[in-house]
Design a protein around this motif. Sequence first.
Motif, PDB file in Angstrom:
ATOM      1  N   THR A   1      16.657  25.961   4.948  1.00 33.35           N
ATOM      2  CA  THR A   1      17.336  24.887   4.948  1.00 33.35           C
ATOM      3  C   THR A   1      18.510  24.988   5.664  1.00 33.35           C
ATOM      4  N   PRO A   2      19.016  23.823   6.159  1.00 35.14           N
ATOM      5  CA  PRO A   2      20.538  23.721   6.801  1.00 35.14           C
ATOM      6  C   PRO A   2      21.546  24.475   6.250  1.00 35.14           C
ATOM      7  N   GLU A   3      21.629  24.264   5.152  1.00 34.40           N
ATOM      8  CA  GLU A   3      22.612  25.003   4.002  1.00 34.40           C
ATOM      9  C   GLU A   3      22.660  26.413   4.174  1.00 34.40           C
TER      10      GLU A   3
ATOM     11  N   SER B   1       3.705  37.316  15.610  1.00 28.87           N
ATOM     12  CA  SER B   1       3.052  36.063  15.772  1.00 28.87           C
ATOM     13  C   SER B   1       3.392  35.467  14.849  1.00 28.87           C
ATOM     14  N   GLY B   2       3.386  33.839  15.272  1.00 30.54           N
ATOM     15  CA  GLY B   2       3.707  32.725  14.211  1.00 30.54           C
ATOM     16  C   GLY B   2       4.856  32.569  13.844  1.00 30.54           C
ATOM     17  N   TRP B   3       5.685  33.463  14.367  1.00 29.42           N
ATOM     18  CA  TRP B   3       7.222  33.179  14.051  1.00 29.42           C
ATOM     19  C   TRP B   3       8.004  32.351  14.803  1.00 29.42           C
ATOM     20  N   GLY B   4       8.945  31.474  14.356  1.00 27.50           N
ATOM     21  CA  GLY B   4       9.900  30.706  15.106  1.00 27.50           C
ATOM     22  C   GLY B   4      10.857  31.386  15.786  1.00 27.50           C
ATOM     23  N   ALA B   5      10.985  30.980  17.129  1.00 27.47           N
ATOM     24  CA  ALA B   5      12.203  31.664  17.800  1.00 27.47           C
ATOM     25  C   ALA B   5      12.899  30.660  18.809  1.00 27.47           C
ATOM     26  N   HIS B   6      14.249  31.193  18.910  1.00 31.13           N
ATOM     27  CA  HIS B   6      15.007  30.419  19.721  1.00 31.13           C
ATOM     28  C   HIS B   6      16.392  31.398  20.380  1.00 31.13           C
TER      29      HIS B   6
ATOM     30  N   GLY C   1      24.069  29.265  14.287  1.00 30.09           N
ATOM     31  CA  GLY C   1      23.423  28.142  13.630  1.00 30.09           C
ATOM     32  C   GLY C   1      22.499  27.432  14.301  1.00 30.09           C
ATOM     33  N   ARG C   2      22.870  27.140  15.671  1.00 30.45           N
ATOM     34  CA  ARG C   2      22.187  26.123  16.281  1.00 30.45           C
ATOM     35  C   ARG C   2      20.708  26.940  16.525  1.00 30.45           C
ATOM     36  N   ALA C   3      20.748  28.419  16.981  1.00 30.99           N
ATOM     37  CA  ALA C   3      19.447  29.191  17.269  1.00 30.99           C
ATOM     38  C   ALA C   3      18.729  28.984  15.955  1.00 30.99           C
ATOM     39  N   LEU C   4      19.183  29.409  15.056  1.00 34.63           N
ATOM     40  CA  LEU C   4      18.392  29.318  13.670  1.00 34.63           C
ATOM     41  C   LEU C   4      17.670  28.096  13.209  1.00 34.63           C
ATOM     42  N   THR C   5      18.420  27.163  13.512  1.00 38.19           N
ATOM     43  CA  THR C   5      18.090  25.744  13.038  1.00 38.19           C
ATOM     44  C   THR C   5      17.008  25.423  14.104  1.00 38.19           C
ATOM     45  N   SER C   6      16.906  25.766  15.397  1.00 40.59           N
ATOM     46  CA  SER C   6      15.790  25.580  16.274  1.00 40.59           C
ATOM     47  C   SER C   6      14.555  26.468  15.963  1.00 40.59           C
ATOM     48  N   ALA C   7      14.957  27.543  15.757  1.00 34.69           N
ATOM     49  CA  ALA C   7      13.849  28.621  15.366  1.00 34.69           C
ATOM     50  C   ALA C   7      13.002  28.362  14.187  1.00 34.69           C
ATOM     51  N   VAL C   8      13.701  27.749  13.145  1.00 35.10           N
ATOM     52  CA  VAL C   8      12.952  27.453  11.935  1.00 35.10           C
ATOM     53  C   VAL C   8      12.099  26.247  12.067  1.00 35.10           C
ATOM     54  N   THR C   9      12.609  25.376  12.982  1.00 38.16           N
ATOM     55  CA  THR C   9      11.490  24.185  13.512  1.00 38.16           C
ATOM     56  C   THR C   9      10.654  24.365  14.739  1.00 38.16           C
ATOM     57  N   ALA C  10      10.771  25.405  15.205  1.00 42.51           N
ATOM     58  CA  ALA C  10       9.951  25.787  16.302  1.00 42.51           C
ATOM     59  C   ALA C  10       8.475  26.006  16.099  1.00 42.51           C
TER      60      ALA C  10
ATOM     61  N   VAL D   1      12.621  33.987  13.522  1.00 42.33           N
ATOM     62  CA  VAL D   1      12.321  33.951  12.077  1.00 42.33           C
ATOM     63  C   VAL D   1      10.934  33.754  11.543  1.00 42.33           C
ATOM     64  N   GLN D   2      10.546  34.308  10.320  1.00 45.23           N
ATOM     65  CA  GLN D   2       9.349  34.105   9.823  1.00 45.23           C
ATOM     66  C   GLN D   2       9.294  33.323   8.629  1.00 45.23           C
ATOM     67  N   VAL D   3       8.994  32.024   8.690  1.00 47.68           N
ATOM     68  CA  VAL D   3       8.999  31.079   7.297  1.00 47.68           C
ATOM     69  C   VAL D   3       7.668  31.031   6.830  1.00 47.68           C
ATOM     70  N   SER D   4       7.633  31.330   5.418  1.00 42.23           N
ATOM     71  CA  SER D   4       6.538  31.077   4.847  1.00 42.23           C
ATOM     72  C   SER D   4       6.776  30.347   3.411  1.00 42.23           C
TER      73      SER D   4
END
Lengths: 278, 810
Positions: free
Chosen positions: A238-240, A176-181, A269-278, A201-204
């Motif tokens: 971050t993107p880096e 719950s609350g994770w970003g995903a793509h 790279g694209r999946a993670l980028t979308s996931a952290v902003t999802a 990904v779970q971002v905190s």
Amino acid sequence: MIPAEFDYQCPSSVDEAIRMLADAGEDAKVLAGGQSLIPVLRMRLAAPSVLIDLSALTELTGVRDDGDSLLIGAMTTHYEVQRDHLVHEHARLLFAATNTVADPQVRHRGTFGGSLAHADPAGDLLAPVLALDAVMIIAGPNGRREVPAAEFFVDYFTTALAPDELLLDVRVPKCSGWGAHYEKLNRVAQAWSIVAVAAAVQVSGGAITQARVGLTNMGSTPVRARAVEDALVGQPATPEAINAAAERAAEGTSVGDDYKENLARVLCGRALTSAVTA
Amino acid sequence: MTATAEPEVGRARLRKEDARLITGRTTWTDNVQLTGLLHMAVLRSPMAHARIRGIDVTQAVAMPGVLVVLTGEDLAAEQGSLPCAWPITEDMKAPPAPALAVDQVNFAGEAVAVVIADNAYRAVDALAAIDVDYDELPVVLDMNQALAEDADLVHPDLGTNKSATWVFDSADAGSGGDVEQAIADAEVVLERTFRQQRLIPAFMEPRSVVCDPSNDMFTVTSATQIPHILRWMLSAVLGIAEHKIRVIAPDVGGGFGGKLQVTPEEVLCVLAARRMGRPVKWTESRTESMLCAHHGRDQIQKITLSARRDGTVTGLKVELLADMGAYLRLVTPGIPILGAFMYNAIYKFPSYRFVCTNVFTNKVPTDAYRGAGRPEATFAIERMMDELAAELGVDPMKLRQQNWIKHEEFPFTTVAGLTYDSGNYEAATARALELFGYDALRAEQAERRASKDPVQLGIGISTYTEMCGLAPSRILGALRYAAGGWEHASIRMLPTGKVEVITGTSPHGQGHETVWSQIVADRLGVPFEDVEVLHGDTASSHKGMDSYGSRSLAVGGTALVRAADKVLAKARTLAAHMMECDEGDVDFTAGQFSVRGTGTSRALGDVVLAAHVAHDLPDGMEPGMDADATFDPDNFSYPHGTHLCAAEVDTQTGQVKIRSYVAVDDVGTVVNPLIVDGQVHGGIAQGIAQALFEEAVHDEDGTLTTATLADYLVPSAADLPSFTTARTATPATSNPLGVKGVGEAGTIASTPAVVNGIIDAVRHLGVSDIEMPCTPERVWRAVRGSSDGGSTAPEAAGGLGSIDAQGGQS
């Protein structure tokens, strides 16, 4: 297209289905949504003597809340998974991947469990299920057993299911609350993925606290991209950091194809980028 | 009978045939049910090249429901040889082409035996019980290797794999100069080789045949484009008197040239029905269709173009290798020749030479596929114009403008000897550039290049014309084609004033019933709904040359207009007689004859009834008001247009996305804009499919590895952008309707537009060509400068992979 002759059985309970399977021996095939099996039968690539149709087993459909996990019935259609609010809330990666399965007609007929039991490594639901550490609940003549996804997928079109066993439910731990793509590359809408990447990904506080990454069609089974996951945890979102981790996406795979390895890295790279902003 | 309020021609009517076609509640061939119907299944060779040592059918004939199993040996005395109607040269080599292989198979999928059973399931079941003993022969797949001195031979009896060489030279023909001289004198010479991959027509309705031998007649119902030609050819192949054969092409679900054929299965159904004395049906599976129905394209094009530094083109030399496959089917050898007159396209080349070598390989025969020779030609010249623009550093559209025929120069006789009657390339191009936003896209392209965006933008241009409306019979004769190119129409005026139209064209999805009704409604002043169009049955439509080559409206529509004019001429005479006036004083408008300057009038329906009852006709006038007309065109028709494609190329994955696509076509007068739009949309989709998605791939044994729709990627609406279509209209001067044909235009124009767009997106990265289909992997490898970018291996489509040819029938 005309299949070879077969007997047709339609059990009304799981127990009856198991008995029928046991009686039929190794020559039986289980029919769920039929989106893979029917073409195979029509082209006579398989000629089972008995077809056991699970369509009457309504107890195998639907998504249930089971505390820390969701229980998804094997006969739940892709369309039902797509529409389910529990899946939206607690298994967003599964929702994202299911959205990309083939076309609306297939999603209305095809089932979640059927796709997993068919075990085509190019299928879109295997990598998410593996990444999410789902557990398969299986019934056989000797009762029920649970098999983790990592052990369930054995090889191309091969699972841990014995010929007399049935996949009943899939237990998916809540994220719950994770970003995903789910990032997928295929040539036409109805074609299989050349490669796809499932990322959750779970971002905190701006940092990645947990990461799950699975790869579609990068081996004979779905593949967990552990190197990427390990590289992400504890890093800032971050993107880096994401790009550095994604560079490791093909590590541990053995397809021996530089194009697919490149796709794994790019799509990761694209999946993670979308996931952290999802 | 009431007059129509607004003109029918030009009206976007919904198609009157669609309800039954879409619901399937119609006479698709496989829907035909007859008393005592038997079913045929075909055993196909899994080998691409082998001697047949023996066939054991003992087990198969003993299976339940099986009546007989027939082999090539059983039918050798009666099956004849499948026809080739286009011997392109006097010395063309053509092997015998049995419907059922007798002692040798020459492609994987060739028919080797048939089972006749009491139902379709049992017929297929018995195939597995037939035991064929093969002796493998070396497989010939590559055209260049096939022509090598020590090559293995597809047909050893012919002594060569070369079927024919066909040459056109403008210096010899007197239509232009000597191209070798032009090349020798040129300031710029470009040489490129393009590969036209093998394609599968992939019509929606699989092929199906029913032959009913009862009533002292062979009634053959077939999903064919060519009922009239089929009747003639069945008679020629089998020695059955033509008047004892009736062919019906009922509603047919697509063809794209793929049903312009006399097939082995049609012959076999007739032979089986004759032997059994009962009706026999065969319907193919999708895999069987992909494996055995004829394929299209498959050419290697070596193109040499010469020009001056200022951009003026001076010469064009075309050297083709064309893959025939294993046999010459109905028009196989002529397909590349249909392109011979089109390589110079809309440009004023002063010299031109075309040499085509037709080559046998161990693959399914090629034959007509949407555009047939003309898409290949257009692709080559449009790619070359972009290459020349890049070489000279000029805008590719400006280069085209510099070289094309100006609108005031029509009629224009080209270096290939054709006379283009009308056209306005400037107008179509101006409209296309405006709709496309050309300048803004060029600016965005520059920005993306400068910022090294991973997704690069390219602009693809394709201008085209084509010769269609096949065809003046005299020209066909000069090209050694066995038949004529005229078309026939009849109009039957029924006593109640309703109208039956009979056409010799054979629609298979085009919408002739609607369009023919519109034309007749206008011409005769009758309501659209009062017209019934009959087609595709040689018993009712006794004369016709069928549908292909964008000919139906330009040729068949003209025959229809002439028949209508004959009806009116006779009706006018009778009307004058009825109104007791001079024929010269009779006017006809909106379905009414009237005496000029009086209030006296007669409706056409009244005149028709008078002709029908015949109580009071002028002396010598025959009863009835029916008319026939046959029209043989003087010239082809030449639609043209400008297509523009904005292609986004993801340099990291190689994936191509078409962001926008503009098509401005000039197809002359438009009878039904909705149908024209449909033709253009479908045509563009099919051309894009060649550029990006489709390819028939064989493995080294000659097995087709793309024999399912999971492997052979036909795109759907989900894979294509929304097309912007518009039209300019320069009426044809070669027919009274001013129409030009639209069936193939989109397919001809779109393939080079897409590939030019892709190359334009990545040319600055050092890429000047990518082989079709431009798959993500090929594009990615080309961008990386990898030498294997032109690999012809199939990509992982995730599909079902190699199909056992023998299993293809299930």
